[in-house]
Write a protein that holds these residues in place. Sequence first.
Motif, PDB file in Angstrom:
ATOM      1  N   ARG A  48       0.836  -1.207   0.000  1.00 37.09           N
ATOM      2  CA  ARG A  48       0.000   0.000   0.000  1.00 37.09           C
ATOM      3  C   ARG A  48       0.868   1.254   0.000  1.00 37.09           C
ATOM      4  NH1 ARG A  48      -5.380  -0.870   1.692  1.00 37.09           N
ATOM      5  NH2 ARG A  48      -5.844  -3.063   2.146  1.00 37.09           N
ATOM      6  N   ILE A  49       1.888   1.248   0.850  1.00 39.31           N
ATOM      7  CA  ILE A  49       2.762   2.420   0.936  1.00 39.31           C
ATOM      8  C   ILE A  49       3.585   2.567  -0.334  1.00 39.31           C
ATOM      9  CG2 ILE A  49       4.724   3.399   2.179  1.00 39.31           C
ATOM     10  CD1 ILE A  49       3.496   2.144   4.737  1.00 39.31           C
ATOM     11  N   GLU A  50       4.049   1.457  -0.881  1.00 36.18           N
ATOM     12  CA  GLU A  50       4.836   1.518  -2.116  1.00 36.18           C
ATOM     13  C   GLU A  50       3.987   2.033  -3.274  1.00 36.18           C
ATOM     14  OE1 GLU A  50       8.025  -1.149  -4.688  1.00 36.18           O
ATOM     15  OE2 GLU A  50       7.038  -2.016  -2.926  1.00 36.18           O
ATOM     16  N   TYR A  51       2.730   1.588  -3.375  1.00 36.48           N
ATOM     17  CA  TYR A  51       1.841   2.080  -4.427  1.00 36.48           C
ATOM     18  C   TYR A  51       1.610   3.576  -4.286  1.00 36.48           C
ATOM     19  CZ  TYR A  51       0.400  -2.739  -5.558  1.00 36.48           C
ATOM     20  OH  TYR A  51       0.367  -4.050  -5.934  1.00 36.48           O
ATOM     21  N   ARG A  52       1.367   4.017  -3.052  1.00 37.91           N
ATOM     22  CA  ARG A  52       0.942   5.405  -2.818  1.00 37.91           C
ATOM     23  C   ARG A  52       2.111   6.378  -2.765  1.00 37.91           C
ATOM     24  NH1 ARG A  52       0.395   9.852  -2.186  1.00 37.91           N
ATOM     25  NH2 ARG A  52      -1.327  11.100  -1.335  1.00 37.91           N
ATOM     26  N   GLN A  53       3.211   6.000  -2.117  1.00 36.96           N
ATOM     27  CA  GLN A  53       4.303   6.946  -1.897  1.00 36.96           C
ATOM     28  C   GLN A  53       5.654   6.484  -2.440  1.00 36.96           C
ATOM     29  OE1 GLN A  53       2.992   7.465   2.499  1.00 36.96           O
ATOM     30  NE2 GLN A  53       3.882   9.442   1.954  1.00 36.96           N
ATOM     31  N   GLY A  54       5.700   5.296  -3.021  1.00 33.15           N
ATOM     32  CA  GLY A  54       6.916   4.850  -3.683  1.00 33.15           C
ATOM     33  C   GLY A  54       7.780   3.928  -2.841  1.00 33.15           C
ATOM     34  N   GLY A  55       8.665   3.211  -3.523  1.00 34.44           N
ATOM     35  CA  GLY A  55       9.515   2.228  -2.865  1.00 34.44           C
ATOM     36  C   GLY A  55      10.526   2.846  -1.913  1.00 34.44           C
ATOM     37  N   LEU A  56      11.081   4.007  -2.278  1.00 34.85           N
ATOM     38  CA  LEU A  56      12.064   4.642  -1.394  1.00 34.85           C
ATOM     39  C   LEU A  56      11.423   5.091  -0.086  1.00 34.85           C
ATOM     40  CD1 LEU A  56      14.248   6.728  -3.880  1.00 34.85           C
ATOM     41  CD2 LEU A  56      14.803   4.548  -2.762  1.00 34.85           C
ATOM     42  N   MET A  57      10.182   5.566  -0.167  1.00 34.95           N
ATOM     43  CA  MET A  57       9.470   5.946   1.057  1.00 34.95           C
ATOM     44  C   MET A  57       9.252   4.719   1.936  1.00 34.95           C
ATOM     45  SD  MET A  57       8.052   8.066   3.084  1.00 34.95           S
ATOM     46  CE  MET A  57       7.819   9.602   2.188  1.00 34.95           C
ATOM     47  N   LEU A  58       8.865   3.602   1.332  1.00 33.13           N
ATOM     48  CA  LEU A  58       8.662   2.383   2.109  1.00 33.13           C
ATOM     49  C   LEU A  58       9.964   1.945   2.777  1.00 33.13           C
ATOM     50  CD1 LEU A  58       7.080  -0.094   3.057  1.00 33.13           C
ATOM     51  CD2 LEU A  58       7.649  -1.187   0.869  1.00 33.13           C
ATOM     52  N   LEU A  59      11.063   1.977   2.035  1.00 33.46           N
ATOM     53  CA  LEU A  59      12.352   1.578   2.600  1.00 33.46           C
ATOM     54  C   LEU A  59      12.757   2.515   3.741  1.00 33.46           C
ATOM     55  CD1 LEU A  59      14.854  -0.217   2.532  1.00 33.46           C
ATOM     56  CD2 LEU A  59      15.837   1.348   0.836  1.00 33.46           C
ATOM     57  N   GLY A  60      12.581   3.824   3.531  1.00 36.67           N
ATOM     58  CA  GLY A  60      12.922   4.785   4.569  1.00 36.67           C
ATOM     59  C   GLY A  60      12.089   4.590   5.820  1.00 36.67           C
ATOM     60  N   LEU A  61      10.788   4.358   5.640  1.00 35.67           N
ATOM     61  CA  LEU A  61       9.916   4.106   6.788  1.00 35.67           C
ATOM     62  C   LEU A  61      10.324   2.833   7.514  1.00 35.67           C
ATOM     63  CD1 LEU A  61       6.346   4.967   5.450  1.00 35.67           C
ATOM     64  CD2 LEU A  61       7.543   6.109   7.310  1.00 35.67           C
ATOM     65  N   SER A  62      10.609   1.772   6.762  1.00 36.67           N
ATOM     66  CA  SER A  62      10.969   0.492   7.371  1.00 36.67           C
ATOM     67  C   SER A  62      12.245   0.616   8.194  1.00 36.67           C
ATOM     68  CB  SER A  62      11.138  -0.583   6.294  1.00 36.67           C
ATOM     69  OG  SER A  62       9.933  -0.793   5.594  1.00 36.67           O
ATOM     70  N   LEU A  63      13.250   1.277   7.632  1.00 36.92           N
ATOM     71  CA  LEU A  63      14.518   1.421   8.348  1.00 36.92           C
ATOM     72  C   LEU A  63      14.376   2.371   9.538  1.00 36.92           C
ATOM     73  CD1 LEU A  63      17.031   1.643   5.363  1.00 36.92           C
ATOM     74  CD2 LEU A  63      16.500  -0.346   6.779  1.00 36.92           C
ATOM     75  N   GLY A  64      13.674   3.478   9.331  1.00 37.10           N
ATOM     76  CA  GLY A  64      13.508   4.437  10.417  1.00 37.10           C
ATOM     77  C   GLY A  64      12.707   3.868  11.577  1.00 37.10           C
ATOM     78  N   VAL A  65      11.585   3.223  11.252  1.00 36.96           N
ATOM     79  CA  VAL A  65      10.763   2.617  12.300  1.00 36.96           C
ATOM     80  C   VAL A  65      11.520   1.469  12.955  1.00 36.96           C
ATOM     81  CG1 VAL A  65       8.632   1.349  12.768  1.00 36.96           C
ATOM     82  CG2 VAL A  65       8.597   3.296  11.230  1.00 36.96           C
ATOM     83  N   GLY A  66      12.254   0.687  12.142  1.00 32.73           N
ATOM     84  CA  GLY A  66      13.031  -0.417  12.698  1.00 32.73           C
ATOM     85  C   GLY A  66      14.077   0.065  13.689  1.00 32.73           C
ATOM     86  N   LEU A  67      14.750   1.153  13.358  1.00 31.97           N
ATOM     87  CA  LEU A  67      15.760   1.724  14.256  1.00 31.97           C
ATOM     88  C   LEU A  67      15.133   2.154  15.580  1.00 31.97           C
ATOM     89  CD1 LEU A  67      18.577   2.901  14.888  1.00 31.97           C
ATOM     90  CD2 LEU A  67      17.861   4.976  13.675  1.00 31.97           C
ATOM     91  N   VAL A  68      14.036   2.914  15.490  1.00 35.10           N
ATOM     92  CA  VAL A  68      13.390   3.408  16.708  1.00 35.10           C
ATOM     93  C   VAL A  68      12.857   2.253  17.547  1.00 35.10           C
ATOM     94  CG1 VAL A  68      11.453   4.755  17.621  1.00 35.10           C
ATOM     95  CG2 VAL A  68      12.818   5.645  15.713  1.00 35.10           C
TER      96      VAL A  68
END
Length: 288
Positions: A170-190
Motif C-alpha cells: 500500500r505504501i509503495e503504491y501510494r508513496q513509492g519504494g524509497l518511502m517504504l524503505l525509509g519508513l521500514s529502516l527508520g521505524v526499525g531503528l526506533v
Amino acid sequence: MTAVVAMRLPLSEDLAGFVGLLQRLNVPFRVSEESGEQVLWVPNEELAEQVRSLYQRYPQGDPELTAPAWKPQRGPGFLEQLRLSKMTAAVLLVTFVVAAVTLLGANPTTLRWFTFQDFQLVGSDHVMFIPLADGLAAGQWWRLLTPMLLHFGWLHLAMNAMWYWELGRRIEYRQGGLMLLGLSLGVGLVSNVVQYMVSGPSLFGGLSGVLYGLLGHCWIFQLLAPTPAYRLPKGVVGMMLIWLLVCLSGVIDLLGFGSIANGAHVGGLVVGCATGALGGLLARRKGM
C-alpha cells in the motif's frame, strides 16, 4: 499483464468522486503520485480507454450510475503484484534469507551476526551479552537495524511476512519504494532502540515493530488525507490496537506463549503515527 497509465491529472484535481465510481463498477485500478501529478493505473490499455471515456462523462462520479459499462476484469496476478511491489518483495526476500541463515534463530553462530548486541554462549544455556557501546565502537552499527530481520519460528515469520506484504504494498503504491524503505529502516531503528531501553540486554527480533509503524502511518495518513491505497479493511486497526493492549497486559507471558517485544511495538506505532501525520498534512496541503 502490465499496468498502464489511464490518466495523469494535477494534484489539485479532486479524484474522490471518480475513484468511488470506479470502485462501484469493480474496476481494478490504483492511484499514485509521480512528478507532481496524480497517476491512475489500470491493468491494460483497453480498460484505460474506457476509464478515460468514463472520466470525460463523469469527472465527479455519478451516484445514479450503478451498472458497469464493461464486464469486471480480474485484478493483477501475483507476478504483476511483484513487479509493482519491488521494494516490498526485496525487504521480504532479505528477511527470508536471514531466517534461512539463522535457522529461524536456532543457530547461535549466525544469529549473533544480526542481534542488537553481540553475545557469547557460556555453557549450554547461558548467554553473555557484549556491551552495546563496545559493539558500536567496533563499527557494528548495523546491529541497530538488523534485529528487525530476525524471526524465531515459522509462525512468527509467516505472520509478519503476511502483514508486511499487505501494508508495504500500500505504501509503495501510494508513496513509492524509497518511502517504504525509509519508513521500514527508520521505524526499525526506533523500535529496536526502544525495545533495548525497555528490556535491557536480551534476544529480540522480528518485523512486528515495523508493522505497527506502517499500520500507524497508513491509519493517520488516511484520517488526514483519505486515499484508496490506505483504506484498510474494516476493523484491522482496532484489532491490532486491542492485540497491543493484550500484549502490554502481560497475559501472553503468563500463558507461556513467550515474551513479546512490547517496547518495539509501542515505539514503532508512535513513530509511524508521526510520519503518517506529517505525510497526511503535506498531502492535504497539496490538495490531494
